[in-house]
Design a protein around this motif. Structure first.
Motif, PDB file in Angstrom:
ATOM      1  N   SER A 188     -16.472   1.025  -1.602  1.00 42.21           N
ATOM      2  CA  SER A 188     -17.246   2.146  -0.532  1.00 42.21           C
ATOM      3  C   SER A 188     -17.309   1.237   0.858  1.00 42.21           C
ATOM      4  N   GLN A 189     -17.785   0.042   0.700  1.00 36.41           N
ATOM      5  CA  GLN A 189     -18.108  -0.577   2.109  1.00 36.41           C
ATOM      6  C   GLN A 189     -16.510  -1.163   2.739  1.00 36.41           C
ATOM      7  N   ILE A 190     -15.699  -1.406   1.782  1.00 36.64           N
ATOM      8  CA  ILE A 190     -14.407  -1.585   2.202  1.00 36.64           C
ATOM      9  C   ILE A 190     -13.850  -0.395   2.785  1.00 36.64           C
ATOM     10  N   LYS A 191     -14.013   0.567   2.135  1.00 35.80           N
ATOM     11  CA  LYS A 191     -13.317   1.888   2.828  1.00 35.80           C
ATOM     12  C   LYS A 191     -13.852   2.139   4.090  1.00 35.80           C
ATOM     13  N   HIS A 192     -15.370   1.901   4.216  1.00 35.15           N
ATOM     14  CA  HIS A 192     -15.739   2.154   5.489  1.00 35.15           C
ATOM     15  C   HIS A 192     -15.423   1.362   6.678  1.00 35.15           C
ATOM     16  N   GLN A 193     -15.290   0.107   6.228  1.00 38.29           N
ATOM     17  CA  GLN A 193     -14.798  -0.894   7.295  1.00 38.29           C
ATOM     18  C   GLN A 193     -13.329  -0.815   7.632  1.00 38.29           C
ATOM     19  N   VAL A 194     -12.716  -0.426   6.750  1.00 40.98           N
ATOM     20  CA  VAL A 194     -11.192  -0.077   7.175  1.00 40.98           C
ATOM     21  C   VAL A 194     -11.373   1.073   7.920  1.00 40.98           C
ATOM     22  N   ALA A 195     -11.946   2.243   7.522  1.00 41.32           N
ATOM     23  CA  ALA A 195     -12.002   3.350   8.660  1.00 41.32           C
ATOM     24  C   ALA A 195     -12.466   2.988  10.022  1.00 41.32           C
ATOM     25  N   GLN A 196     -13.420   2.270  10.183  1.00 36.60           N
ATOM     26  CA  GLN A 196     -13.602   1.682  11.584  1.00 36.60           C
ATOM     27  C   GLN A 196     -12.588   1.255  12.336  1.00 36.60           C
ATOM     28  N   ARG A 197     -11.616   0.393  11.752  1.00 36.86           N
ATOM     29  CA  ARG A 197     -10.607  -0.090  12.245  1.00 36.86           C
ATOM     30  C   ARG A 197      -9.566   0.767  12.446  1.00 36.86           C
ATOM     31  N   THR A 198      -9.339   1.686  11.671  1.00 35.56           N
ATOM     32  CA  THR A 198      -8.125   2.733  11.768  1.00 35.56           C
ATOM     33  C   THR A 198      -8.762   4.186  12.330  1.00 35.56           C
ATOM     34  N   LYS A 199     -10.044   4.157  13.033  1.00 35.47           N
ATOM     35  CA  LYS A 199     -10.616   5.541  13.386  1.00 35.47           C
ATOM     36  C   LYS A 199      -9.501   6.190  14.545  1.00 35.47           C
ATOM     37  N   ASN A 200      -8.743   5.155  15.392  1.00 40.83           N
ATOM     38  CA  ASN A 200      -7.837   5.698  16.393  1.00 40.83           C
ATOM     39  C   ASN A 200      -6.543   6.205  15.972  1.00 40.83           C
ATOM     40  N   GLN A 201      -6.196   5.647  14.911  1.00 40.89           N
ATOM     41  CA  GLN A 201      -5.058   5.803  14.031  1.00 40.89           C
ATOM     42  C   GLN A 201      -4.495   6.884  13.133  1.00 40.89           C
ATOM     43  N   LEU A 202      -6.000   7.142  12.432  1.00 39.14           N
ATOM     44  CA  LEU A 202      -6.094   8.168  11.286  1.00 39.14           C
ATOM     45  C   LEU A 202      -7.104   9.088  11.419  1.00 39.14           C
ATOM     46  N   ARG A 203      -6.870  10.374  11.225  1.00 45.67           N
ATOM     47  CA  ARG A 203      -7.875  11.298  11.255  1.00 45.67           C
ATOM     48  C   ARG A 203      -8.742  11.302   9.942  1.00 45.67           C
ATOM     49  N   ARG A 204      -8.146  11.277   8.930  1.00 53.76           N
ATOM     50  CA  ARG A 204      -8.932  11.082   7.768  1.00 53.76           C
ATOM     51  C   ARG A 204      -8.622   9.977   6.717  1.00 53.76           C
ATOM     52  N   MET A 205      -9.440   9.044   6.590  1.00 54.90           N
ATOM     53  CA  MET A 205      -9.120   7.939   5.499  1.00 54.90           C
ATOM     54  C   MET A 205      -8.864   8.139   4.303  1.00 54.90           C
ATOM     55  N   PRO A 206      -7.746   7.721   3.753  1.00 54.20           N
ATOM     56  CA  PRO A 206      -7.552   7.874   2.281  1.00 54.20           C
ATOM     57  C   PRO A 206      -8.362   7.525   1.249  1.00 54.20           C
ATOM     58  N   GLU A 207      -8.605   7.716   0.024  1.00 63.15           N
ATOM     59  CA  GLU A 207      -9.355   7.064  -0.744  1.00 63.15           C
ATOM     60  C   GLU A 207      -8.536   6.020  -1.407  1.00 63.15           C
ATOM     61  N   VAL A 246       1.206  -1.202  -0.046  1.00 63.55           N
ATOM     62  CA  VAL A 246       0.098   0.092   0.188  1.00 63.55           C
ATOM     63  C   VAL A 246       0.934   1.301  -0.092  1.00 63.55           C
ATOM     64  N   SER A 247       0.719   2.239  -1.185  1.00 60.72           N
ATOM     65  CA  SER A 247       1.763   3.471  -0.967  1.00 60.72           C
ATOM     66  C   SER A 247       0.739   4.395  -0.886  1.00 60.72           C
ATOM     67  N   VAL A 248       1.191   5.292   0.017  1.00 62.30           N
ATOM     68  CA  VAL A 248       0.271   6.384   0.173  1.00 62.30           C
ATOM     69  C   VAL A 248       0.723   7.632  -0.380  1.00 62.30           C
ATOM     70  N   THR A 249       0.018   8.745  -0.811  1.00 60.68           N
ATOM     71  CA  THR A 249       0.355   9.784  -1.461  1.00 60.68           C
ATOM     72  C   THR A 249       1.018  10.700  -0.058  1.00 60.68           C
ATOM     73  N   THR A 250       1.845  11.697  -0.396  1.00 64.60           N
ATOM     74  CA  THR A 250       2.330  12.776   0.744  1.00 64.60           C
ATOM     75  C   THR A 250       1.403  13.379   1.294  1.00 64.60           C
ATOM     76  N   ASP A 251       0.155  13.672   0.582  1.00 65.64           N
ATOM     77  CA  ASP A 251      -0.672  14.554   1.273  1.00 65.64           C
ATOM     78  C   ASP A 251      -1.682  13.681   2.189  1.00 65.64           C
ATOM     79  N   LEU A 252      -1.285  12.449   2.050  1.00 62.82           N
ATOM     80  CA  LEU A 252      -2.266  11.235   2.574  1.00 62.82           C
ATOM     81  C   LEU A 252      -3.791  11.051   2.152  1.00 62.82           C
ATOM     82  N   SER A 253      -4.038  11.627   1.104  1.00 63.84           N
ATOM     83  CA  SER A 253      -5.298  11.504   0.590  1.00 63.84           C
ATOM     84  C   SER A 253      -5.659  10.353  -0.464  1.00 63.84           C
ATOM     85  N   ILE A 254      -4.574   9.893  -0.954  1.00 69.52           N
ATOM     86  CA  ILE A 254      -5.098   8.585  -1.746  1.00 69.52           C
ATOM     87  C   ILE A 254      -3.990   7.449  -1.236  1.00 69.52           C
ATOM     88  N   ALA A 255      -4.415   6.261  -1.515  1.00 69.46           N
ATOM     89  CA  ALA A 255      -3.507   4.984  -1.091  1.00 69.46           C
ATOM     90  C   ALA A 255      -3.908   3.803  -2.219  1.00 69.46           C
TER      91      ALA A 255
END
Length: 130
Positions: free
Chosen positions: A73-92, A40-49
């Motif tokens: 969208s369901q995958i993104k939602h589930q991953v966001a639930q798991r990472t909500k304590n580590q990430l402020r904004r979930m990347p696309e 998984v590679s993330v852009t420098t502004d952390l908006s896209i993975a």
């Protein structure tokens, strides 16, 4: 060059996206297909993975990619639930098939097969001398 933050976020996303996809495949009753998230590679502004998946058997890759994109969208939602304590904004999340293992396998077969360029150098195109 990736920063440490990008690498950490990539690692967290890699583990969680892999769990979510494998769980979804089990629930869908898909048998005999192995999917792993290789990078998984993330852009420098952390908006896209960019999520790279390896699929076995190789010929199922396109089908799996289409199914993953259908429930993106369901995958993104589930991953966001798991990472909500580590990430402020979930990347696309963008998904790609990582065919490097297949590529390595083809090289291995070529070396072991009849068309071994090491034993028969005529198989390789000649380099022009200047």
């Amino acid at each position: 060059m990736e920063t440490n933050r990008q690498k950490k976020i990539g690692g967290v996303l890699q583990r969680d996206v892999a769990d979510v996809i494998q769980h979804a495949l089990r629930e869908a009753g898909v048998q005999g297909i192995l999917v792993s998230v290789t990078k998984v590679s993330v852009t420098t502004d952390l908006s896209i993975a960019k999520v790279y998946m390896s699929v076995f058997p190789h010929n199922e890759g396109e089908k799996v990619l289409n199914e993953v994109n259908a429930v993106k969208s369901q995958i993104k939602h589930q991953v966001a639930q798991r990472t909500k304590n580590q990430l402020r904004r979930m990347p696309e999340l963008s998904y790609f098939i990582d065919d490097s293992l297949e590529y390595i396998d083809n090289i291995d077969k070529a070396i072991k097969g009849k068309e071994n360029p090491l034993e028969n150098p005529d198989l390789l195109p000649r380099r022009k001398k200047k």
